[in-house]
Design a protein around this motif. Structure first.
Motif, mmCIF file in Angstrom:
data_model
loop_
_atom_site.group_PDB
_atom_site.id
_atom_site.type_symbol
_atom_site.label_atom_id
_atom_site.label_comp_id
_atom_site.label_asym_id
_atom_site.label_seq_id
_atom_site.Cartn_x
_atom_site.Cartn_y
_atom_site.Cartn_z
ATOM 1 N N ILE A 195 -19.943 5.793 -3.057
ATOM 2 C CA ILE A 195 -20.164 6.861 -2.089
ATOM 3 C C ILE A 195 -21.451 6.542 -1.320
ATOM 4 N N LEU A 196 -21.331 6.484 0.000
ATOM 5 C CA LEU A 196 -22.492 6.231 0.862
ATOM 6 C C LEU A 196 -22.712 7.474 1.719
ATOM 7 N N PRO A 197 -23.513 8.433 1.242
ATOM 8 C CA PRO A 197 -23.660 9.704 1.986
ATOM 9 C C PRO A 197 -24.322 9.517 3.357
ATOM 10 N N GLY A 198 -25.328 8.621 3.434
ATOM 11 C CA GLY A 198 -25.955 8.341 4.729
ATOM 12 C C GLY A 198 -26.881 9.435 5.216
ATOM 13 N N ASP A 199 -26.771 9.763 6.505
ATOM 14 C CA ASP A 199 -27.761 10.627 7.171
ATOM 15 C C ASP A 199 -27.140 11.899 7.755
ATOM 16 N N GLY A 200 -28.024 12.785 8.206
ATOM 17 C CA GLY A 200 -27.585 13.983 8.922
ATOM 18 C C GLY A 200 -26.640 14.817 8.068
ATOM 19 N N ILE A 201 -25.478 15.145 8.639
ATOM 20 C CA ILE A 201 -24.503 15.939 7.877
ATOM 21 C C ILE A 201 -23.716 15.075 6.887
ATOM 22 N N GLY A 202 -23.949 13.754 6.898
ATOM 23 C CA GLY A 202 -23.228 12.857 5.985
ATOM 24 C C GLY A 202 -23.268 13.324 4.537
ATOM 25 N N PRO A 203 -24.486 13.569 3.976
ATOM 26 C CA PRO A 203 -24.553 14.013 2.588
ATOM 27 C C PRO A 203 -23.831 15.351 2.344
ATOM 28 N N GLU A 204 -23.888 16.259 3.315
ATOM 29 C CA GLU A 204 -23.253 17.576 3.134
ATOM 30 C C GLU A 204 -21.736 17.455 3.030
ATOM 31 N N VAL A 205 -21.138 16.658 3.925
ATOM 32 C CA VAL A 205 -19.684 16.527 3.866
ATOM 33 C C VAL A 205 -19.252 15.638 2.692
ATOM 34 N N SER A 206 -20.131 14.705 2.294
ATOM 35 C CA SER A 206 -19.789 13.824 1.165
ATOM 36 C C SER A 206 -19.637 14.615 -0.131
ATOM 37 N N VAL A 207 -20.477 15.625 -0.317
ATOM 38 C CA VAL A 207 -20.384 16.446 -1.530
ATOM 39 C C VAL A 207 -18.993 17.069 -1.634
ATOM 40 N N GLN A 208 -18.510 17.609 -0.528
ATOM 41 C CA GLN A 208 -17.181 18.256 -0.554
ATOM 42 C C GLN A 208 -16.078 17.213 -0.766
ATOM 43 N N ALA A 209 -16.240 16.055 -0.131
ATOM 44 C CA ALA A 209 -15.244 14.988 -0.289
ATOM 45 C C ALA A 209 -15.157 14.561 -1.753
ATOM 46 N N CYS A 210 -16.320 14.444 -2.404
ATOM 47 C CA CYS A 210 -16.336 14.020 -3.814
ATOM 48 C C CYS A 210 -15.697 15.065 -4.718
ATOM 49 N N ARG A 211 -15.946 16.343 -4.431
ATOM 50 C CA ARG A 211 -15.333 17.384 -5.258
ATOM 51 C C ARG A 211 -13.801 17.269 -5.196
ATOM 52 N N VAL A 212 -13.298 17.043 -4.001
ATOM 53 C CA VAL A 212 -11.846 16.924 -3.846
ATOM 54 C C VAL A 212 -11.341 15.680 -4.587
ATOM 55 N N LEU A 213 -12.071 14.571 -4.437
ATOM 56 C CA LEU A 213 -11.647 13.333 -5.098
ATOM 57 C C LEU A 213 -11.639 13.514 -6.619
ATOM 58 N N GLU A 214 -12.669 14.153 -7.151
ATOM 59 C CA GLU A 214 -12.740 14.337 -8.602
ATOM 60 C C GLU A 214 -11.641 15.271 -9.106
ATOM 61 N N THR A 215 -11.347 16.299 -8.322
ATOM 62 C CA THR A 215 -10.308 17.251 -8.718
ATOM 63 C C THR A 215 -8.934 16.588 -8.756
ATOM 64 N N ILE A 216 -8.632 15.843 -7.712
ATOM 65 C CA ILE A 216 -7.307 15.212 -7.667
ATOM 66 C C ILE A 216 -7.205 14.123 -8.737
ATOM 67 N N ALA A 217 -8.312 13.434 -8.996
ATOM 68 C CA ALA A 217 -8.298 12.372 -10.004
ATOM 69 C C ALA A 217 -7.997 12.958 -11.382
ATOM 70 N N ALA A 218 -8.640 14.086 -11.699
ATOM 71 C CA ALA A 218 -8.409 14.727 -12.993
ATOM 72 C C ALA A 218 -6.936 15.116 -13.122
ATOM 73 N N ARG A 219 -6.376 15.604 -12.021
ATOM 74 C CA ARG A 219 -4.976 16.048 -12.026
ATOM 75 C C ARG A 219 -4.025 14.904 -12.340
ATOM 76 N N ILE A 220 -4.284 13.732 -11.759
ATOM 77 C CA ILE A 220 -3.315 12.639 -11.914
ATOM 78 C C ILE A 220 -3.754 11.623 -12.963
ATOM 79 N N ASP A 221 -4.789 12.007 -13.736
ATOM 80 C CA ASP A 221 -5.233 11.144 -14.815
ATOM 81 C C ASP A 221 -5.776 9.802 -14.317
ATOM 82 N N LEU A 222 -6.490 9.874 -13.216
ATOM 83 C CA LEU A 222 -7.136 8.681 -12.673
ATOM 84 C C LEU A 222 -8.578 8.692 -13.158
ATOM 85 N N LYS A 223 -8.976 7.626 -13.866
ATOM 86 C CA LYS A 223 -10.369 7.566 -14.332
ATOM 87 C C LYS A 223 -11.243 7.038 -13.199
#
Ligand code: IPM
Ligand code: MN
Length: 353
Positions: A7-35
């Motif tokens: 994850i490369l959050p970067g600058d400006g709003i980058g870190p803010e949107v990255s947090v939400q993107a990661c939450r979605v990625l982690e949620t879907i990964a847990a659902r499909i048993d992706l480590k």
């Protein structure tokens, strides 16, 4: 199955949107048993501030090893005066070049729920579903450049090899869609564009005879994109034309904040990033639209991890969230409704998921 994602959050709003993107990625990964192995690294201005350069060797090394890379955004006024080779944007350009990410896919689809947010009339937008394929590692962004006190130059160069490979990627994608390609250039003026048109014509005639092929000059294309957007299916073009046309195309979708992208090589890892920039004017206020970032996670699942079903689930969660009326400020301003913060919008997407 397991996957490592940098994850490369970067600058400006980058870190803010990255947090939400990661939450979605982690949620879907847990659902499909992706480590998942998620690791964060520095790029852009954030990297300049702590290491002196926009793409630290350690970041590049981590990216090379990863299965996929997610990037927020880079750039900001505080780094406008640094040496050109040390600008935040240069970090992103070097990353694309170092990883050979020559094919940039930028899908633009008008969701009926967002048609009112577009400056275009809703009837023009019915059925808009375009993918813009932008060449990403050549052309004027990577040519020889120089300046003196009174003069400056940037050169645009393309080889047949570079044009052939991007036209082939576009051709293969077009065959899975409406079998129609629009190749954009400025062949009435530029030598590189004449080579582009000749090469594109040959590749499509010899290798994709079933495709309907149209050629447009970039100036005309900017106009046609507004006057007949639903007629386009896949558009392919060089680096700079693609940069410009995709910002224009975002208005068909309602906001620059909703568009994702995938930057791919033939083999190896890809970078997935929203096409909006770092938006310094709204950074730090928690009001950025995370849709482009979350939809980039969908592209990451589909293109890098081969998890098409999971990608569909993320896309449909975003669609349902927007259909339920949830809006961040960029979209709410138009309808005059109440707007959600970046994280509240993220909550809403997770609830749909
Ligand atoms: C984009 C951006 C980048 C580009 C910048 C930040 C270097 O505008 O991804 O569209 O010009 O490619
Ligand atoms: Mn751009």
């Amino acid at each position: 199955m397991s996957a490592s994602v940098v994850i490369l959050p970067g600058d400006g709003i980058g870190p803010e949107v990255s947090v939400q993107a990661c939450r979605v990625l982690e949620t879907i990964a847990a659902r499909i048993d992706l480590k998942l192995k998620l690791e964060e690294a520095l790029i852009g201005g954030a990297a300049i501030d702590s290491t002196g350069g926009p793409l630290p060797a350690e970041t590049l090394e981590m990216c090379r090893e990863a299965d996929a890379i997610f990037l927020g955004a880079v750039g900001g006024p505080q780094w406008a005066d640094v040496d050109v080779d040390l600008r935040p944007e240069q970090g992103l350009l070097d990353l694309r070049r170092s990883l050979g990410l020559f094919a940039n896919l930028r899908p633009v689809k008008t969701l009926p729920a967002l048609a009112a947010a577009s400056p275009l009339r809703a009837e023009r937008l019915a059925g808009v579903d375009i993918i813009i394929v932008r060449e990403l590692t050549g052309g004027i962004y990577f040519g020889k450049r120089g300046r003196s006190e009174t003069e400056a130059f940037d050169t645009c160069e393309y080889s047949v090899y570079e044009i052939e490979r991007i036209c082939r990627i576009a051709g293969r994608l077009a065959m899975q869609r409406r079998k129609k390609v629009t190749s954009v250039d400025k062949a009435n003026v530029l030598e590189t564009s004449r080579l582009w048109r000749e090469t594109a014509t040959r590749v499509y005639k010899d290798e994709f005879p079933e495709l309907e092929v149209e050629h447009l000059y970039i100036d005309a294309a900017t106009m046609h994109l507004l006057s007949r957007p639903a007629e386009f299916d896949l558009m392919v073009m060089d680096n700079m034309f693609g940069d410009i046309l995709t910002d224009e195309a975002s208005m068909l979708a309602g906001s620059l904040g909703v568009l994702p992208s995938a930057s791919l090589s033939v083999t190896g890892t890809g970078v997935f990033e929203p096409i909006h920039g770092s938006a310094p004017d709204i950074a730090g206020r928690g009001i950025a639209n995370p849709c482009g970032a979350i939809l980039s996670i969908a592209m990451l699942l589909r293109h890098a991890l081969n998890l098409g079903d999971a990608a569909d689930q993320v896309e449909s969660a975003v669609r349902k969230t927007l259909e339920s009326g949830a809006r961040t400020a960029d979209l709410a301003a138009v309808g005059g409704g109440e707007s959600l913060s970046t994280s509240a919008f993220g909550d809403a997407v997770l609830a749909q998921l």
